[in-house]
Design a protein around this motif. Structure first.
Motif, PDB file in Angstrom:
ATOM      1  N   PHE A 157      17.835  -4.845  90.847  1.00 37.62           N
ATOM      2  CA  PHE A 157      17.123  -6.295  91.070  1.00 37.62           C
ATOM      3  C   PHE A 157      18.362  -7.357  90.887  1.00 37.62           C
ATOM      4  O   PHE A 157      19.289  -7.157  90.231  1.00 37.62           O
ATOM      5  N   SER A 158      18.210  -8.364  91.401  1.00 34.55           N
ATOM      6  CA  SER A 158      19.138  -9.442  91.673  1.00 34.55           C
ATOM      7  C   SER A 158      18.872 -10.471  90.285  1.00 34.55           C
ATOM      8  O   SER A 158      17.503 -10.640  89.969  1.00 34.55           O
ATOM      9  N   THR A 159      19.854 -10.721  89.427  1.00 38.82           N
ATOM     10  CA  THR A 159      19.870 -11.417  88.387  1.00 38.82           C
ATOM     11  C   THR A 159      20.411 -12.900  88.431  1.00 38.82           C
ATOM     12  O   THR A 159      19.831 -13.846  87.784  1.00 38.82           O
ATOM     13  N   ARG A 160      21.066 -12.847  89.714  1.00 37.70           N
ATOM     14  CA  ARG A 160      21.989 -14.502  89.790  1.00 37.70           C
ATOM     15  C   ARG A 160      22.000 -14.484  91.187  1.00 37.70           C
ATOM     16  O   ARG A 160      22.905 -13.359  91.925  1.00 37.70           O
ATOM     17  N   ILE A 161      22.160 -15.580  91.888  1.00 43.10           N
ATOM     18  CA  ILE A 161      22.759 -15.861  93.014  1.00 43.10           C
ATOM     19  C   ILE A 161      24.025 -16.452  92.898  1.00 43.10           C
ATOM     20  O   ILE A 161      24.264 -17.530  92.338  1.00 43.10           O
ATOM     21  N   LEU A 162      25.166 -15.594  93.128  1.00 44.43           N
ATOM     22  CA  LEU A 162      26.450 -16.373  92.940  1.00 44.43           C
ATOM     23  C   LEU A 162      26.964 -17.108  94.074  1.00 44.43           C
ATOM     24  O   LEU A 162      27.863 -18.165  93.899  1.00 44.43           O
ATOM     25  N   LYS A 163      26.634 -17.063  95.171  1.00 44.62           N
ATOM     26  CA  LYS A 163      26.834 -18.007  96.593  1.00 44.62           C
ATOM     27  C   LYS A 163      25.809 -17.524  97.437  1.00 44.62           C
ATOM     28  O   LYS A 163      25.448 -16.521  97.742  1.00 44.62           O
ATOM     29  N   LYS A 164      25.560 -18.748  98.097  1.00 43.11           N
ATOM     30  CA  LYS A 164      24.533 -18.554  99.547  1.00 43.11           C
ATOM     31  C   LYS A 164      24.976 -19.644 100.119  1.00 43.11           C
ATOM     32  O   LYS A 164      24.940 -20.906  99.811  1.00 43.11           O
ATOM     33  N   THR A 165      25.649 -19.391 101.263  1.00 45.13           N
ATOM     34  CA  THR A 165      25.948 -20.478 102.337  1.00 45.13           C
ATOM     35  C   THR A 165      24.863 -20.610 103.317  1.00 45.13           C
ATOM     36  O   THR A 165      24.000 -19.812 103.406  1.00 45.13           O
ATOM     37  N   GLY A 166      24.886 -21.816 104.036  1.00 45.51           N
ATOM     38  CA  GLY A 166      23.926 -22.158 104.917  1.00 45.51           C
ATOM     39  C   GLY A 166      23.869 -21.366 105.970  1.00 45.51           C
ATOM     40  O   GLY A 166      22.637 -21.073 106.728  1.00 45.51           O
ATOM     41  N   LEU A 167      24.923 -21.154 106.677  1.00 45.71           N
ATOM     42  CA  LEU A 167      25.124 -20.137 107.601  1.00 45.71           C
ATOM     43  C   LEU A 167      24.288 -18.765 107.600  1.00 45.71           C
ATOM     44  O   LEU A 167      25.016 -18.045 106.908  1.00 45.71           O
ATOM     45  N   ARG A 168      23.572 -18.454 108.434  1.00 45.85           N
ATOM     46  CA  ARG A 168      22.801 -17.301 108.457  1.00 45.85           C
ATOM     47  C   ARG A 168      23.018 -16.741 109.869  1.00 45.85           C
ATOM     48  O   ARG A 168      22.344 -17.253 110.826  1.00 45.85           O
ATOM     49  N   ILE A 169      23.637 -15.624 110.027  1.00 49.06           N
ATOM     50  CA  ILE A 169      24.014 -14.862 111.355  1.00 49.06           C
ATOM     51  C   ILE A 169      23.356 -13.548 111.246  1.00 49.06           C
ATOM     52  O   ILE A 169      23.200 -13.211 110.178  1.00 49.06           O
TER      53      ILE A 169
END
Lengths: 169, 149
Positions: A157-169
């Motif tokens: 399970f993910s417990t935290r989002i540490l980084k998420k950039t807008g760019l999705r490829i």
């Protein structure tokens, strides 16, 4: 055209400068206007018909996976995100992946390398649910589906989002 | 989050694909039975609220000649923040998640060229002193992409 030929083309497809212009203008999204492709045409200096035919072609070639909206699972109430990992018998991997990938609650399904002995898992399936319990129930469904072809599995399970950039490829 | 019936219809329909043609909304108007300007304004609103994270084409990194992988590391609790900062400082690291496992950090590396993936991994290993498990996809199984809501 047979399937093999199509696949080969897509592997060898070379993007030219006009394709790259379109990609650079659209990779963060399409404009939300009445005529989005006309806007792309304006920004790239290409004719709108060329933009459309090139984007259709890139879709056929698999360069564009798909176009549309990507919902944010978390905001929609799917607060639990479980990465289920499976140790599937090597000779059953494709068959198993196709079965699991077809389930409507699985958003991504890939074969990945093992790191034996500590990491035997070669099939990854991302499962989303409103709660951890719901994810566990869905993972159980995958386990039932794979039955004896599954040698071991876990859910991370993910417990935290540490980084998420807008760019999705 | 309470979504209007029309928002749900729009999400369910548009996950499957947005037409590539001169009048894409015209086609959708018919399918959804919602006027084009309403569809557009609802998508705009959902985008600004973060309900929709993206609208438009999604490109295939490897087929565009780029490199892409999923990587994992065993990071101790005491070093977690420090290592997060190092890993996130790489512009090639697109997403990074903490997960409940000994392999506690999972991130996606996306590079312009395939050979740059290993370079980024080497640098992360040098800077953190922690082994990176490189798990590129070997096979992708088709996703209908769905999430009926």
């Amino acid at each position: 055209m047979n399937i093999l030929a199509t696949q080969q083309n897509s592997e060898n497809y070379i993007l030219d400068e006009s394709d790259r212009k379109i990609i650079s203008v659209t990779q963060t999204g399409l404009p939300l206007t009445l005529h989005p492709y006309n806007d792309v045409a304006e920004q790239t200096g290409l004719d709108v018909n060329e933009v459309i035919s090139r984007m259709k072609n890139m879709t056929d070639q698999g360069i564009i996976r798909r176009s549309g909206v990507v919902p944010n699972h978390y905001k929609l109430g799917f607060k639990s995100n479980g990465m289920s990992v499976w140790h599937v018998q090597e000779e059953k991997i494709t068959q198993s992946g196709e079965k699991v990938g077809a389930l409507d609650f699985v958003s991504h399904c890939y074969q990945r390398p093992q790191f034996l002995p500590e990491w035997p898992y070669n099939l990854f399936a991302m499962v989303h649910g409103k709660t951890h319990d719901e994810v566990h129930e869905k993972v159980k469904k995958i386990a039932d589906l794979l039955a004896g072809d599954n040698l071991a599995h876990q859910v991370l399970f993910s417990t935290r989002i540490l980084k998420k950039t807008g760019l999705r490829i | 989050m309470n979504l209007h019936e029309h928002d749900k219809k729009i999400i369910n329909q548009l996950q499957g694909g947005f037409p590539i043609c001169e009048n894409p909304w015209k086609e959708l108007e018919k399918t959804l039975e919602i006027p084009a300007d309403e569809i557009i304004s609802r998508i705009k609103k959902m985008k600004s609220e973060g309900v929709i994270s993206r609208f438009g084409p999604m490109y295939h990194a490897e087929k565009m000649g780029g490199g892409l992988t999923l990587a994992a590391m065993k990071v101790d609790k005491e070093r977690y923040d420090e290592v997060t900062e190092i890993v996130n400082s790489f512009s090639e690291v697109a997403h990074n998640y903490e997960r409940e496992h000994e392999l506690s950090m999972w991130f996606v590396i996306a590079t312009e060229l395939p050979q740059q993936v290993q370079q980024v991994i080497d640098k992360i290993e040098q800077k953190t002193g922690i082994n990176v498990y490189n798990m590129p996809k070997l096979q992708e199984f088709f996703l209908g992409l769905k999430f009926e809501i």
